[in-house]
Structure formats: C-alpha cells, structure tokens
Design a protein around this motif. Structure first.
Motif, PDB file in Angstrom:
ATOM      1  N   VAL A 104      -9.858 -33.772 -56.378  1.00 15.85           N
ATOM      2  CA  VAL A 104      -9.523 -33.631 -55.092  1.00 15.85           C
ATOM      3  C   VAL A 104     -10.007 -34.564 -54.070  1.00 15.85           C
ATOM      4  O   VAL A 104      -9.443 -35.167 -53.332  1.00 15.85           O
ATOM      5  N   ALA A 105     -11.468 -34.511 -54.270  1.00 14.52           N
ATOM      6  CA  ALA A 105     -12.190 -35.529 -53.509  1.00 14.52           C
ATOM      7  C   ALA A 105     -11.847 -36.982 -53.616  1.00 14.52           C
ATOM      8  O   ALA A 105     -11.831 -37.708 -52.704  1.00 14.52           O
ATOM      9  N   LYS A 106     -11.348 -37.335 -54.757  1.00 12.44           N
ATOM     10  CA  LYS A 106     -10.817 -38.792 -55.170  1.00 12.44           C
ATOM     11  C   LYS A 106      -9.502 -38.933 -54.710  1.00 12.44           C
ATOM     12  O   LYS A 106      -8.848 -39.751 -54.978  1.00 12.44           O
ATOM     13  N   ASN A 107      -8.816 -37.931 -53.977  1.00 11.79           N
ATOM     14  CA  ASN A 107      -7.355 -37.901 -53.521  1.00 11.79           C
ATOM     15  C   ASN A 107      -6.252 -38.230 -54.828  1.00 11.79           C
ATOM     16  O   ASN A 107      -5.258 -38.975 -54.752  1.00 11.79           O
ATOM     17  N   SER A 108      -6.805 -37.428 -55.837  1.00 11.49           N
ATOM     18  CA  SER A 108      -5.830 -37.451 -56.952  1.00 11.49           C
ATOM     19  C   SER A 108      -4.617 -36.747 -56.539  1.00 11.49           C
ATOM     20  O   SER A 108      -4.767 -35.697 -55.989  1.00 11.49           O
ATOM     21  N   ASN A 109      -3.563 -37.137 -57.625  1.00 11.71           N
ATOM     22  CA  ASN A 109      -2.306 -36.284 -57.325  1.00 11.71           C
ATOM     23  C   ASN A 109      -2.461 -35.146 -57.931  1.00 11.71           C
ATOM     24  O   ASN A 109      -2.734 -34.665 -58.909  1.00 11.71           O
ATOM     25  N   SER A 130      -7.489 -26.801 -52.818  1.00  5.94           N
ATOM     26  CA  SER A 130      -7.311 -27.788 -51.684  1.00  5.94           C
ATOM     27  C   SER A 130      -8.635 -27.821 -50.710  1.00  5.94           C
ATOM     28  O   SER A 130      -8.511 -28.743 -50.011  1.00  5.94           O
ATOM     29  N   LEU A 165     -12.005 -28.998 -49.440  1.00  5.87           N
ATOM     30  CA  LEU A 165     -12.590 -30.558 -49.538  1.00  5.87           C
ATOM     31  C   LEU A 165     -14.157 -30.147 -49.633  1.00  5.87           C
ATOM     32  O   LEU A 165     -14.660 -29.146 -49.062  1.00  5.87           O
ATOM     33  N   VAL A 190     -16.743 -34.664 -47.965  1.00  7.07           N
ATOM     34  CA  VAL A 190     -15.360 -35.251 -47.653  1.00  7.07           C
ATOM     35  C   VAL A 190     -14.942 -34.913 -46.301  1.00  7.07           C
ATOM     36  O   VAL A 190     -14.271 -35.659 -45.701  1.00  7.07           O
ATOM     37  N   LYS A 191     -15.211 -33.713 -46.069  1.00 12.66           N
ATOM     38  CA  LYS A 191     -14.766 -33.267 -44.463  1.00 12.66           C
ATOM     39  C   LYS A 191     -15.345 -34.104 -43.549  1.00 12.66           C
ATOM     40  O   LYS A 191     -14.813 -34.371 -42.655  1.00 12.66           O
ATOM     41  N   GLU A 245     -13.675 -37.370 -43.183  1.00  9.28           N
ATOM     42  CA  GLU A 245     -12.347 -37.247 -42.829  1.00  9.28           C
ATOM     43  C   GLU A 245     -12.655 -37.006 -41.340  1.00  9.28           C
ATOM     44  O   GLU A 245     -11.799 -37.927 -40.443  1.00  9.28           O
TER      45      GLU A 245
END
Length: 392
Positions: A348-353, A374, A376, A380-381, A384
């Motif tokens: 999730v942290a690597k924005n994977s599908n 979902s 983060l 990562v938060k 962003e």
C-alpha cells in the motif's frame, strides 16, 4: 456416532443400507441406539454420507432421546450443535476454535441451565461478566451464541418467540491501544538482514509471510508440486491443520475455499529452489526412513516443510521459532501473522494496485482489502500531508 451396513437390494433392484445412530447411554447404562433402513439411488460415498446426516438430524430433532424442553444447554451444544452442524459443515480450524471458546467460557457460565429456560437477561449477564473479566473476542462469542440458538429454532428445540438472542445486540467493546501489528519498510530491511544468518527452512517460511503475504497454515500446506519455477508462482490450494481428536495432520481448503496463485520475486524464487533441492536430497538420504504424513486417500503428502524424516513439523513450530528469533536479535515484537500485514502495508505504501494486493492475499472481495489495509503508515501520511507546505 453413526454407522451403516449395506443390505440386499429390494426386489426392484434398488440398493439399501441400514443406518445405526448411537446416542450414548440411558439411566440404566443401556446403549441408546436407533436404526433405519433407507432405499438408495446409489451406494456412492456422497449418497451414503447424505443419508446418514439426514437420519442423524432426524434423531436429533425428534423426542426420541430427550424431550426438547428438557435438554440442557450443554448437551444441546456438544451433542447436537457441535456434532451435526459445526463438525460436519465448518472447517477443522473453526471447529477447534469454537470448541475452545465453548469449553473455557460459554459452557461454564450456562452450565446446569436448560436450553429452553435461557432468557435474554442470562445472555446480557454473560456478556457483562465477560467485559468485567477483561476478556476478549466478545464478537466471536456473540456469533457462536447466535448460531446455537438459530439452530435450536430450526431443529425445533425452542420456538422463535423464545429466542433469547432476538433482541441482543452485538456487544460494544472499547477500542484499546493495539500492539504493534506490522513492520514498516525500514524494519523489514532490518529483518531481511537478520535472516541472512538464519537456517534456510525458517528464513524461507518467514519470507513467505512477509514477501508473499501467506498465512502460516498456507505455508505449511505447500507441496513440492505447488511451486512452478517456469513462471515464478506458487499454487495456494490447501492449508495444513492438526486434528487433535484423530491425532493426525489434514490438508483442508484455503480460508475462503478458493485456490489462488501467488507471484514470487525472482531472487526469492532462487532461494526457494535451493531449499527444495536440499529437501529432496534429504529424502533420498533417508530412504525407507522417510515417513511423510498420509492424506485421506492413503497418498503421502509431499510437503515442503517437514522434519528431517518427512513428517510435518508441529503446527506451532513456525510461530515458536519466530518468537525466538525476535528475542535473539532484539527485534520489535509482532506476531507471525503480522508479517502478512507487513506485506500488505508495504505494498500500500508503494502505491501498488489494490487488485494485485487482493489477489496475492486471497481476499474474495477487493473491498475487504481496502477496509483492512487502506490505512497508511505514519511516514506515508506525513509525506502526503506535507504537500500542503508547497501552497501554505
């Protein structure tokens, strides 16, 4: 307990079986036994099992053994609900979990009470006691009780109007501070460095959880033929469990009942291949001393994770070795299942599908993956939200 014998066919050539159902002993110590002759369309295992199950249910829901209103909660749960519903319809792991919860918590509280006499206030008092005692898994206990009384109604042991669970809402539990449940990227890097000095079997088991997102029982259920080196995949079509009653290992279906294929990174597949070669060499060296577990068809289970003589390791061995590793190298504690969470959180942290994550984890619905993972990580938060620095 039920048994059967095959009888001579009818004059029309229809096959018949005689089913015997035993229900323990009466007050005089005599065996309580019921029999029924059933005409069959075929003598296949499936047809026979269906006929036996139907007669067991017929005996259980009749007044032949005990008047329904007189049966105790304990007797109904153990002799009816567990035998006719849980053991026959649910997975072994679920049966074992229910049995433990009933034996340690639910049955002791309702011991001596008749099933038909239990009122909503008794249920409320049970959950109040559980909360006051600081016990966990109230939702699980609620679902067990809900199922017990639903079956009691279906089997006509109580009427729907007398369902004590009808107005009982699922217990509210104060959210407590949860222990650390997964590793972030930096902690995974530290773990992988530590694993370089760990024995191959343990190293690969840990990586299968952290890199592939597999559950412990799924790792233990991998057989040699499950691994495909040509396309870097592993077929996850079984879980290994230990049946304490039968005292043997059993392969059952995956958690959601659906097989899946997981993708394995190139470097990790090379590690797996090397381990499998050594495992095969060990088998050849053992010769006749190689004693694998046997499946229901009498065939040997060609498992990847075994002791030096081919027999499965104890179900808890992976977990026990994991805890020892954490202590030995002073790593932050997460349970073994937390490695699966670490895999998902990293992806999730690597924005994977999210669809890729779902399929790798074996979730039946992508919404389950979104709801569960979902979240983060803190880093990562912050990354962003720091984007606001550009416009403030």
């Amino acid at each position: 307990m039920a048994s059967y014998e095959i009888l001579n066919p009818t004059k029309k050539g229809e096959p018949r079986i005689k089913i015997t159902v035993e229900e323990g002993y009466d007050d005089r110590g005599r065996r309580i036994r019921f029999t029924k002759t059933v005409r069959m369309k075929s003598l296949s295992d499936r047809a026979i099992k269906k006929a036996i199950k139907e007669f067991e249910l017929e005996v259980a829901t009749s007044n032949k053994v005990t008047k329904n209103e007189e049966i105790s909660f304990e007797a109904f749960v153990l002799e009816k609900w567990m035998k006719l519903h849980v053991k026959k319809n649910l997975r072994l792991r679920t049966y074992q979990t229910y049995n433990s919860t009933l034996t340690n918590y639910i049955i002791p509280f309702f011991k001596g009470m008749k099933l038909s006499k239990i009122k909503p206030i008794d249920i409320e008092e049970f959950f109040a006691y559980e909360k006051d005692s600081g016990r966990k898994n109230l939702k699980g206990k609620y679902l067990i009780l809900k199922s017990i009384f639903t079956k009691a109604i279906t089997w006509k042991f109580i009427s729907k109007e007398n369902d004590p669970m009808e107005e009982i809402k699922e217990p509210n539990v104060d959210k407590r501070h949860r222990e650390k449940s997964y590793y972030n990227e930096e902690e995974l890097l530290i773990l992988f460095k530590v694993l370089e000095g760990v024995q191959p079997k343990q190293r690969i088991a840990i990586k299968m959880a952290a890199v592939l997102g597999l559950r412990r029982s799924e790792i233990l259920g991998i057989r040699h033929h499950s691994v495909n080196f040509n396309n870097n995949t592993i077929l996850i079509d079984a879980q290994l469990h230990y049946d304490h009653e039968q005292k043997k290992f059993l392969l059952g279906p995956p958690k959601n009942g659906l097989a899946r294929t997981v993708i394995v990174p190139d470097k990790f597949m090379e590690e797996i291949k090397e381990y499998m070669k050594e495992h095969r060499k060990q088998k050849e060296l053992c010769g006749d001393a190689w004693e694998p577990a046997i499946d229901e068809n009498g065939e040997p289970l060609d498992l990847l994770y075994t002791n030096p003589y081919g027999y499965p390791n104890h179900i808890n061995s992976i977990t026990n070795e994991w805890v020892k590793l954490l202590k030995r190298h002073n790593l932050d504690y997460i349970n073994f299942h937390g490695l699966r969470h670490s895999f998902a959180s990293f992806m999730v942290a690597k924005n994977s599908n999210i669809k890729v994550i779902q399929e790798q984890l074996g979730h039946t619905d992508v919404r389950q993956t979104i709801q569960t993972y979902s979240h983060l990580t803190k880093d990562v938060k912050l990354k962003e939200l720091s984007k606001f620095d550009d416009i403030l």
